[in-house]
Scaffold this active site. Sequence first.
Site, PDB file in Angstrom:
ATOM      1  N   HIS A 110      54.813  34.863  43.827  1.00  0.00           N
ATOM      2  CA  HIS A 110      54.347  35.361  45.127  1.00  0.00           C
ATOM      3  C   HIS A 110      55.128  36.609  45.518  1.00  0.00           C
ATOM      4  O   HIS A 110      54.556  37.586  46.024  1.00  0.00           O
ATOM      5  CB  HIS A 110      54.521  34.291  46.208  1.00  0.00           C
TER       6      HIS A 110
ATOM      7  N   HIS B 101      56.613  29.813  40.386  1.00  0.00           N
ATOM      8  CA  HIS B 101      55.415  30.044  41.202  1.00  0.00           C
ATOM      9  C   HIS B 101      55.775  30.825  42.468  1.00  0.00           C
ATOM     10  O   HIS B 101      55.090  31.794  42.831  1.00  0.00           O
ATOM     11  CB  HIS B 101      54.780  28.700  41.557  1.00  0.00           C
ATOM     12  N   GLU B 102      56.843  30.431  43.139  1.00  0.00           N
ATOM     13  CA  GLU B 102      57.240  31.118  44.370  1.00  0.00           C
ATOM     14  C   GLU B 102      57.711  32.540  44.083  1.00  0.00           C
ATOM     15  O   GLU B 102      57.423  33.467  44.844  1.00  0.00           O
ATOM     16  CB  GLU B 102      58.340  30.326  45.081  1.00  0.00           C
TER      17      GLU B 102
END
Length: 292
Positions: A141, A137-138
Amino acid sequence: MEWKTDWGLRGRMVITGFLLFALYIVFIAVLSRFVGLFAMVAIMGLFSLGQFFFSDKLALYSMGATEVSEQEYPELHRTITRLSQQADLPKPTVAVADTRVPNAFAAGRSQKNSTVCVTTGLLRTLDDEELEGVLAHELAHVKNRDVMVMTIASFLSTLAFIVVRWGWLFGGGGDRGGGNQAPVLVAIVVSLVVWVISFLLIRLLSRYREFAADRGGAAISGKPGALASALVTIDSGMDRVPKEDLRDTAEMNAFFVIPIRSGFVGKLFSTHPSTEKRVERLRDLEREMETR
């Protein structure tokens, strides 16, 4: 990895950037009446450059986080290295913050200059698959390039809030005639408007970017269910974290995988969509991937 460009996110980033640029112009125009146009442009320029080049360092400092080596956290490094290769990204700097708050965030000005930070609370809370989901998820980004947009937006909001909070000190309190009060009051009011608008823009962009990072993280890891499970675990774990730890890390709220919030007002103005909605979308995505 089957990566699809999220044009909805890109469109929102462009619109947010344009509106924030307009706010910058208004902000500079008003405050330049007090310190001069050249001085105001110079101040804003220096702050912006500092934020651009040192945003990751400032984020780590605010969390009390430090860069860690492969010798210190070998498994964490191995996982991030593998996921970075799957995402076709340069491996980011790896950092760890010693706090009981179970969370993670990404920082940095570009894909080549990025940092992924996790907390010791997160490492103790999640299993290997859940941690992989959060790290993916990070990295999403970073892949989406939304971290820098959020950093710049947060900078303008913070600067306006400083003027709102401390502008009265420059009002010439000793002037009984109030000659200096009116212009300063105007500056404070304009700063308040700038802060409110940027606050709302940040939250509108941030909520969408979290959905985008959830989808991107699922594409990178191939395991949307693992991220869904991690979100539920982190969200439920927040209730067991001491309040002083939550206060110490609250300023990074917009960048966390799960925000720190309390009460109705906290949820209303949260930078993230509800965990329930995120989990529901991830479960739908999991079912979709299973039928392919």
